[in-house]
Motif scaffolding. Sequence first.
Motif, PDB file in Angstrom:
ATOM      1  N   UNK A 360       0.822  -1.200   0.000  1.00  0.00           N
ATOM      2  CA  UNK A 360       0.000   0.000   0.000  1.00  0.00           C
ATOM      3  C   UNK A 360       0.862   1.258   0.000  1.00  0.00           C
ATOM      4  N   UNK A 361       2.013   1.196   0.660  1.00  0.00           N
ATOM      5  CA  UNK A 361       2.925   2.342   0.614  1.00  0.00           C
ATOM      6  C   UNK A 361       3.494   2.522  -0.787  1.00  0.00           C
ATOM      7  N   UNK A 362       3.777   1.408  -1.447  1.00  0.00           N
ATOM      8  CA  UNK A 362       4.320   1.474  -2.808  1.00  0.00           C
ATOM      9  C   UNK A 362       3.311   2.065  -3.783  1.00  0.00           C
ATOM     10  N   UNK A 363       2.024   1.834  -3.542  1.00  0.00           N
ATOM     11  CA  UNK A 363       0.989   2.328  -4.443  1.00  0.00           C
ATOM     12  C   UNK A 363       0.547   3.752  -4.079  1.00  0.00           C
ATOM     13  N   UNK A 364       0.922   4.221  -2.883  1.00  0.00           N
ATOM     14  CA  UNK A 364       0.585   5.571  -2.472  1.00  0.00           C
ATOM     15  C   UNK A 364       1.716   6.537  -2.761  1.00  0.00           C
ATOM     16  N   UNK A 365       1.532   7.777  -2.319  1.00  0.00           N
ATOM     17  CA  UNK A 365       2.575   8.783  -2.531  1.00  0.00           C
ATOM     18  C   UNK A 365       2.712   9.743  -1.350  1.00  0.00           C
ATOM     19  N   UNK A 366       2.089   9.382  -0.210  1.00  0.00           N
ATOM     20  CA  UNK A 366       2.103  10.310   0.917  1.00  0.00           C
ATOM     21  C   UNK A 366       1.962   9.568   2.242  1.00  0.00           C
ATOM     22  N   UNK A 367       2.359  10.254   3.300  1.00  0.00           N
ATOM     23  CA  UNK A 367       2.064   9.839   4.669  1.00  0.00           C
ATOM     24  C   UNK A 367       1.108  10.874   5.247  1.00  0.00           C
ATOM     25  N   UNK A 368      -0.088  10.435   5.606  1.00  0.00           N
ATOM     26  CA  UNK A 368      -1.091  11.332   6.188  1.00  0.00           C
ATOM     27  C   UNK A 368      -1.033  11.215   7.702  1.00  0.00           C
ATOM     28  N   UNK A 369      -0.930  12.351   8.386  1.00  0.00           N
ATOM     29  CA  UNK A 369      -0.868  12.327   9.842  1.00  0.00           C
ATOM     30  C   UNK A 369      -2.261  12.549  10.418  1.00  0.00           C
ATOM     31  N   UNK A 370      -2.716  11.580  11.221  1.00  0.00           N
ATOM     32  CA  UNK A 370      -4.013  11.685  11.891  1.00  0.00           C
ATOM     33  C   UNK A 370      -3.780  11.424  13.373  1.00  0.00           C
ATOM     34  N   UNK A 371      -4.209  12.353  14.204  1.00  0.00           N
ATOM     35  CA  UNK A 371      -3.953  12.247  15.643  1.00  0.00           C
ATOM     36  C   UNK A 371      -4.776  11.120  16.275  1.00  0.00           C
ATOM     37  N   UNK A 372      -4.352  10.701  17.441  1.00  0.00           N
ATOM     38  CA  UNK A 372      -5.034   9.633  18.164  1.00  0.00           C
ATOM     39  C   UNK A 372      -6.501  10.006  18.411  1.00  0.00           C
ATOM     40  N   UNK A 373      -7.418   9.151  17.957  1.00  0.00           N
ATOM     41  CA  UNK A 373      -8.845   9.360  18.164  1.00  0.00           C
ATOM     42  C   UNK A 373      -9.476  10.402  17.267  1.00  0.00           C
ATOM     43  N   UNK A 374      -8.711  11.012  16.392  1.00  0.00           N
ATOM     44  CA  UNK A 374      -9.246  12.074  15.531  1.00  0.00           C
ATOM     45  C   UNK A 374     -10.253  11.512  14.529  1.00  0.00           C
ATOM     46  N   UNK A 375     -11.372  12.206  14.360  1.00  0.00           N
ATOM     47  CA  UNK A 375     -12.403  11.834  13.389  1.00  0.00           C
ATOM     48  C   UNK A 375     -12.427  12.859  12.262  1.00  0.00           C
ATOM     49  N   UNK A 376     -12.374  12.371  11.033  1.00  0.00           N
ATOM     50  CA  UNK A 376     -12.369  13.244   9.866  1.00  0.00           C
ATOM     51  C   UNK A 376     -13.606  12.984   9.017  1.00  0.00           C
ATOM     52  N   UNK A 377     -14.204  14.042   8.508  1.00  0.00           N
ATOM     53  CA  UNK A 377     -15.333  13.956   7.586  1.00  0.00           C
ATOM     54  C   UNK A 377     -14.890  14.362   6.195  1.00  0.00           C
ATOM     55  N   UNK A 378     -15.719  14.063   5.199  1.00  0.00           N
ATOM     56  CA  UNK A 378     -15.403  14.434   3.821  1.00  0.00           C
ATOM     57  C   UNK A 378     -14.996  15.907   3.756  1.00  0.00           C
ATOM     58  N   UNK A 379     -13.856  16.172   3.111  1.00  0.00           N
ATOM     59  CA  UNK A 379     -13.428  17.549   2.905  1.00  0.00           C
ATOM     60  C   UNK A 379     -12.592  18.134   4.012  1.00  0.00           C
ATOM     61  N   UNK A 380     -12.500  17.461   5.167  1.00  0.00           N
ATOM     62  CA  UNK A 380     -11.639  17.967   6.243  1.00  0.00           C
ATOM     63  C   UNK A 380     -10.179  17.941   5.797  1.00  0.00           C
ATOM     64  N   UNK A 381      -9.405  18.912   6.264  1.00  0.00           N
ATOM     65  CA  UNK A 381      -8.009  19.024   5.846  1.00  0.00           C
ATOM     66  C   UNK A 381      -7.131  18.071   6.654  1.00  0.00           C
ATOM     67  N   UNK A 382      -6.219  17.413   5.956  1.00  0.00           N
ATOM     68  CA  UNK A 382      -5.312  16.431   6.567  1.00  0.00           C
ATOM     69  C   UNK A 382      -3.879  16.842   6.269  1.00  0.00           C
ATOM     70  N   UNK A 383      -3.012  16.774   7.281  1.00  0.00           N
ATOM     71  CA  UNK A 383      -1.592  17.060   7.088  1.00  0.00           C
ATOM     72  C   UNK A 383      -0.921  15.858   6.432  1.00  0.00           C
ATOM     73  N   UNK A 384      -0.189  16.126   5.362  1.00  0.00           N
ATOM     74  CA  UNK A 384       0.437  15.035   4.592  1.00  0.00           C
ATOM     75  C   UNK A 384       1.882  15.393   4.246  1.00  0.00           C
ATOM     76  N   UNK A 385       2.725  14.390   4.285  1.00  0.00           N
ATOM     77  CA  UNK A 385       4.080  14.491   3.759  1.00  0.00           C
ATOM     78  C   UNK A 385       4.135  13.715   2.448  1.00  0.00           C
ATOM     79  N   UNK A 386       4.465  14.400   1.358  1.00  0.00           N
ATOM     80  CA  UNK A 386       4.557  13.729   0.066  1.00  0.00           C
ATOM     81  C   UNK A 386       5.892  12.989  -0.009  1.00  0.00           C
TER      82      UNK A 386
END
Length: 388
Positions: A360-386
Amino acid sequence: MVTIQEALRIIQDQKISLKSELKPLEEALGFALETETIAPFDVPEFDNSAMDGYALCGLFQEYQLVGEVAAGDSKEIELKDGEAVRIFTGAKVPEKATAVMMQEKTSVKESTLYLDEMPRVGQNIRKKGGQLTEGQTVFEKGHLLNPPSLSLMGSLGLEALEVISKPKINIITTGNELVKPGQPKTVGQIYESNSFAISGALQQFGFQYHQKTQIKDDFDATKVGIKRALESCDVLIISGGISVGDYDFVKQSLEENGVNELFYKVFQKPGKPLYFGRKENQFVFALPGNPASSLTCFYVYVLPLLHRLSGYEKNGLTTYQFPIKHPFKNTFGRPSFLKAAVIDGNVEILDGQGSSMIRSMAKGNALAFVDDGETLNDGDMVRCKLIS
């Protein structure tokens, strides 16, 4: 155990000493300059033509042709009003030339030149010193040399550059179960792959490893292997053997070799059993043995230090924010770097988040950081390292 922020701060706070060397221009790509570069002369050194066409004296639509100037010609032609010369891109423009008209907007009959439109003063003439003037700063100390930088340095006649040396890096992989690709293996053994991920990641960011070693899960072998690796490197990267199992001897072996622990274990997923230590001016990262954990820790923690040791102004991967394409909740119990794909400006958290799952890492292009217990909805901004 430390937090992600504490681990990054400890790495960033390390005092380092930089080394320098003279690099031939053709080998200087990806290095940072050790010293400021000053222009030794004007660039361009003389007014020259930006087009194949005709150098004109005065503003008319008809001219008398009186000669030709090719690129590299050193002859001087003195033009009078109403005269023109055939000229080529890069050629020195005659002193009294008013403009250069591109050949596509001209026609010639016998020795008379006709223009399709009126010229403008200075048209298609690259002025002396238009890019740099003698004594001007070309690049500051620490400038990262990219292909355009090398082109400009070459145009200044510089055949070698004083650059900040990149760190010498050794890699150790540990594990009784590991077999080199291409060799026969038995039930219970697996092919060693982490060294290829680490060396590939090094190459991706302009680094090379000096030495790569594979060691069995044996205390004496691990201790000796680390001792030998530390004899010839600035940074030692170890994969595996850093957890708390009966056959994990890396931490003890590092202590026996005089490496001082700066932190051990980070409250994160993946990559909790991450070690960072120092011996005088040498640094050691002991990464988890699971492939995705190992590579994630390289991107997040190892790369920033390698950048600093190379004199880079930028340390590590830049963090961007992208809207998520789907709802997601972090139920892993720790702040998480998740395998993700950024496509058309949106981020998708991928399936296969296990520490051992590298596909899955090979097929992706980023690391998305999501905090412990964080809930995200459609369109919420996510911190990513490309990462690619």
